[in-house]
Scaffold this active site. Sequence first.
Site, PDB file in Angstrom:
ATOM      1  N   ASP A   1       0.857  -1.207   0.000  1.00  0.00           N
ATOM      2  CA  ASP A   1       0.000   0.000   0.000  1.00  0.00           C
ATOM      3  C   ASP A   1       0.886   1.247   0.000  1.00  0.00           C
ATOM      4  O   ASP A   1       0.661   2.192  -0.764  1.00  0.00           O
ATOM      5  CB  ASP A   1      -0.873   0.043   1.265  1.00  0.00           C
ATOM      6  CG  ASP A   1      -1.913  -1.071   1.366  1.00  0.00           C
ATOM      7  OD1 ASP A   1      -1.532  -2.205   1.709  1.00  0.00           O
ATOM      8  OD2 ASP A   1      -3.101  -0.802   1.106  1.00  0.00           O
TER       9      ASP A   1
ATOM     10  N   ASP B   1      -6.592   4.762  -4.704  1.00  0.00           N
ATOM     11  CA  ASP B   1      -6.516   3.681  -3.722  1.00  0.00           C
ATOM     12  C   ASP B   1      -5.377   2.781  -4.185  1.00  0.00           C
ATOM     13  O   ASP B   1      -5.537   2.001  -5.123  1.00  0.00           O
ATOM     14  CB  ASP B   1      -7.843   2.906  -3.677  1.00  0.00           C
ATOM     15  CG  ASP B   1      -7.880   1.919  -2.523  1.00  0.00           C
ATOM     16  OD1 ASP B   1      -8.971   1.459  -2.154  1.00  0.00           O
ATOM     17  OD2 ASP B   1      -6.792   1.601  -1.982  1.00  0.00           O
TER      18      ASP B   1
ATOM     19  N   LEU C   1      -3.934   0.195  -3.032  1.00  0.00           N
ATOM     20  CA  LEU C   1      -4.207  -1.246  -2.950  1.00  0.00           C
ATOM     21  C   LEU C   1      -5.585  -1.397  -2.313  1.00  0.00           C
ATOM     22  O   LEU C   1      -5.760  -1.167  -1.109  1.00  0.00           O
ATOM     23  CB  LEU C   1      -3.123  -1.961  -2.124  1.00  0.00           C
ATOM     24  CG  LEU C   1      -3.060  -3.486  -2.294  1.00  0.00           C
ATOM     25  CD1 LEU C   1      -1.689  -4.023  -1.921  1.00  0.00           C
ATOM     26  CD2 LEU C   1      -4.130  -4.202  -1.492  1.00  0.00           C
ATOM     27  N   ASP C   2      -6.553  -1.769  -3.136  1.00  0.00           N
ATOM     28  CA  ASP C   2      -7.914  -1.991  -2.608  1.00  0.00           C
ATOM     29  C   ASP C   2      -8.058  -3.485  -2.329  1.00  0.00           C
ATOM     30  O   ASP C   2      -7.712  -4.312  -3.157  1.00  0.00           O
ATOM     31  CB  ASP C   2      -8.939  -1.527  -3.645  1.00  0.00           C
ATOM     32  CG  ASP C   2     -10.364  -1.671  -3.107  1.00  0.00           C
ATOM     33  OD1 ASP C   2     -10.641  -1.074  -2.043  1.00  0.00           O
ATOM     34  OD2 ASP C   2     -11.174  -2.370  -3.730  1.00  0.00           O
TER      35      ASP C   2
ATOM     36  N   THR D   1      -6.919  -4.651   0.933  1.00  0.00           N
ATOM     37  CA  THR D   1      -5.685  -4.923   1.699  1.00  0.00           C
ATOM     38  C   THR D   1      -5.848  -6.138   2.605  1.00  0.00           C
ATOM     39  O   THR D   1      -4.977  -7.010   2.656  1.00  0.00           O
ATOM     40  CB  THR D   1      -5.306  -3.695   2.553  1.00  0.00           C
ATOM     41  OG1 THR D   1      -5.083  -2.584   1.681  1.00  0.00           O
ATOM     42  CG2 THR D   1      -4.065  -3.951   3.389  1.00  0.00           C
TER      43      THR D   1
ATOM     44  N   THR E   1     -20.327  -7.175   0.648  1.00  0.00           N
ATOM     45  CA  THR E   1     -19.178  -7.244   1.546  1.00  0.00           C
ATOM     46  C   THR E   1     -18.955  -8.639   2.109  1.00  0.00           C
ATOM     47  O   THR E   1     -19.905  -9.387   2.310  1.00  0.00           O
ATOM     48  CB  THR E   1     -19.375  -6.271   2.725  1.00  0.00           C
ATOM     49  OG1 THR E   1     -18.306  -6.416   3.640  1.00  0.00           O
ATOM     50  CG2 THR E   1     -20.687  -6.528   3.470  1.00  0.00           C
TER      51      THR E   1
ATOM     52  N   HIS F   1     -17.877  -6.511   6.334  1.00  0.00           N
ATOM     53  CA  HIS F   1     -18.528  -5.401   7.053  1.00  0.00           C
ATOM     54  C   HIS F   1     -20.038  -5.589   7.080  1.00  0.00           C
ATOM     55  O   HIS F   1     -20.802  -4.652   6.837  1.00  0.00           O
ATOM     56  CB  HIS F   1     -18.202  -4.052   6.389  1.00  0.00           C
ATOM     57  CG  HIS F   1     -16.764  -3.692   6.422  1.00  0.00           C
ATOM     58  ND1 HIS F   1     -15.866  -4.147   5.463  1.00  0.00           N
ATOM     59  CD2 HIS F   1     -16.030  -2.945   7.280  1.00  0.00           C
ATOM     60  CE1 HIS F   1     -14.659  -3.666   5.732  1.00  0.00           C
ATOM     61  NE2 HIS F   1     -14.724  -2.943   6.831  1.00  0.00           N
TER      62      HIS F   1
ATOM     63  N   LYS G   1     -15.515  -5.975  -6.679  1.00  0.00           N
ATOM     64  CA  LYS G   1     -16.962  -6.179  -6.784  1.00  0.00           C
ATOM     65  C   LYS G   1     -17.511  -5.559  -8.070  1.00  0.00           C
ATOM     66  O   LYS G   1     -18.383  -6.129  -8.738  1.00  0.00           O
ATOM     67  CB  LYS G   1     -17.662  -5.610  -5.563  1.00  0.00           C
ATOM     68  CG  LYS G   1     -17.310  -6.343  -4.265  1.00  0.00           C
ATOM     69  CD  LYS G   1     -18.171  -5.796  -3.151  1.00  0.00           C
ATOM     70  CE  LYS G   1     -17.718  -6.088  -1.769  1.00  0.00           C
ATOM     71  NZ  LYS G   1     -16.424  -5.632  -1.373  1.00  0.00           N
TER      72      LYS G   1
ATOM     73  N   ASP H   1     -12.155   4.500  -3.124  1.00  0.00           N
ATOM     74  CA  ASP H   1     -12.678   3.158  -3.463  1.00  0.00           C
ATOM     75  C   ASP H   1     -13.619   3.213  -4.669  1.00  0.00           C
ATOM     76  O   ASP H   1     -13.755   2.247  -5.410  1.00  0.00           O
ATOM     77  CB  ASP H   1     -13.507   2.599  -2.290  1.00  0.00           C
ATOM     78  CG  ASP H   1     -12.686   2.217  -1.087  1.00  0.00           C
ATOM     79  OD1 ASP H   1     -13.015   2.685   0.018  1.00  0.00           O
ATOM     80  OD2 ASP H   1     -11.710   1.462  -1.254  1.00  0.00           O
TER      81      ASP H   1
HETATM   82  O1  LIG Z   1      -8.354  -0.130   0.206  1.00  0.00           O
HETATM   83  P1  LIG Z   1      -9.043  -0.956   1.275  1.00  0.00           P
HETATM   84  O2  LIG Z   1      -8.880  -0.359   2.633  1.00  0.00           O
HETATM   85  O3  LIG Z   1      -8.740  -2.398   1.228  1.00  0.00           O
HETATM   86  O4  LIG Z   1     -10.599  -0.735   0.855  1.00  0.00           O
HETATM   87  C1  LIG Z   1     -11.608  -1.439   1.526  1.00  0.00           C
HETATM   88  C2  LIG Z   1     -12.850  -0.584   1.560  1.00  0.00           C
HETATM   89  O5  LIG Z   1     -12.567   0.631   2.258  1.00  0.00           O
HETATM   90  C3  LIG Z   1     -13.932  -1.321   2.290  1.00  0.00           C
HETATM   91  O6  LIG Z   1     -15.123  -0.557   2.253  1.00  0.00           O
HETATM   92  C4  LIG Z   1     -14.191  -2.660   1.626  1.00  0.00           C
HETATM   93  O7  LIG Z   1     -15.019  -3.325   2.509  1.00  0.00           O
HETATM   94  P2  LIG Z   1     -16.135  -4.344   1.978  1.00  0.00           P
HETATM   95  O8  LIG Z   1     -15.391  -5.521   1.389  1.00  0.00           O
HETATM   96  O9  LIG Z   1     -16.872  -4.654   3.208  1.00  0.00           O
HETATM   97  O10 LIG Z   1     -16.926  -3.633   0.931  1.00  0.00           O
HETATM   98  C5  LIG Z   1     -12.919  -3.488   1.499  1.00  0.00           C
HETATM   99  O11 LIG Z   1     -13.200  -4.660   0.761  1.00  0.00           O
HETATM  100  C6  LIG Z   1     -11.876  -2.714   0.763  1.00  0.00           C
HETATM  101  O12 LIG Z   1     -12.356  -2.406  -0.521  1.00  0.00           O
HETATM  102 MG   LIG Z   2     -10.165   0.535  -0.832  1.00  0.00          MG
HETATM  103 MG   LIG Z   3      -7.505   0.563   3.481  1.00  0.00          MG
HETATM  104 MG   LIG Z   4      -6.654   0.695  -0.054  1.00  0.00          MG
END
Ligand SMILES: O=P(O)(O)O[C@H]1[C@H](O)[C@@H](O)[C@H](OP(=O)(O)O)[C@@H](O)[C@H]1O
Ligand SMILES: [Mg+2]
Ligand SMILES: [Mg+2]
Ligand SMILES: [Mg+2]
Length: 266
Positions: free
Chosen positions: A51, A116, A118-119, A121, A194, A197, A223, A246
């Site tokens: 990241d 972002d 790394l989405d 993580t 999700t 969450h 997604k 995101d």
């Molecule tokens: O870049 P990251 O922190 O991995 O981004 C997160 C999102 O912020 C979070 O909303 C997502 O949660 P859900 O999977 O519950 O939708 C998560 O997957 C990452 O995209």
């Molecule tokens: Mg993200």
């Molecule tokens: Mg994050």
């Molecule tokens: Mg991220």
Amino acid sequence: MAASAPVLLRVLSAAYGAAERAGEIIRRIMSEGDLGIVEKNGALDLQTKADRLVQQSIVGYLARHFPALKVIGEEEVEAGGSPELLEGSLSDEILQQTCPEELSKAQENELIVWLDPLDGTKEYTEGLLDHVTVLIGLAYQGKAVAGVINQPFYNYKAGKGAQLGRTVWGVLGIGGFGFHPAAIPGGKCIVVTTRSHSNKLVNDCVDAMMPDKVVRVGGAGNKVLQLIEGQASAYVFASPGTKKWDTCAPEAILHAFGAACVEIVF
Ligand SMILES: O=P(O)(O)O[C@H]1[C@H](O)[C@@H](O)[C@H](OP(=O)(O)O)[C@@H](O)[C@H]1O
Ligand SMILES: [Mg+2]
Ligand SMILES: [Mg+2]
Ligand SMILES: [Mg+2]
């Protein structure tokens, strides 16, 4: 960089090259085995060395070519990073596009990049590698208008020697490219949501769709790719939590491709 192309296309072309470079960094760090994981705000909110390095690389590369561009990244890291991180190629395919007149008027200091690095993580740390994406979105006058998504481990289940990774992109008024659009077979209702969450509201909204199937995966970018490529009919996540870094790139690509993004106002 083709100076004659509109700045939006030049920025997107550079973002494409930076996203490809980011995918290489993310794969390299995974192969080295030390992810350098730190918790930001609890066990669901992690950050890895990938990241941090990817954000430094992309921010540094864009700043070098577009000093007036505003870049808002998820991670709080020092700018700079080692010179090898600041490399990236350009996408000629993007530079050769005809930019819609409205967007061709955009000036460098009017564009905002939502990054972002790394989405997904958490999924990266758990080895769910196809959930991971790099998201670089461009906003103009408060609207997501273009974006690049790199998926570093695309095709990783194809086994050793498989060509890993891909980059998809899109611009409003031009279209979406680099992916394999498909419709849901047999008109079924498949909801993607999700995996980490969930709560009563989120699940009630998913149930209200009366889905034939619910797919629970990580990554906002991942997604949206499931939607575009026919693995899901709708991405339903009725909860605060996703940020503009995101959603900017996925929203722009979805709209460019002709799909729709709606939001529930709480
Ligand atoms: O870049 P990251 O922190 O991995 O981004 C997160 C999102 O912020 C979070 O909303 C997502 O949660 P859900 O999977 O519950 O939708 C998560 O997957 C990452 O995209
Ligand atoms: Mg993200
Ligand atoms: Mg994050
Ligand atoms: Mg991220």
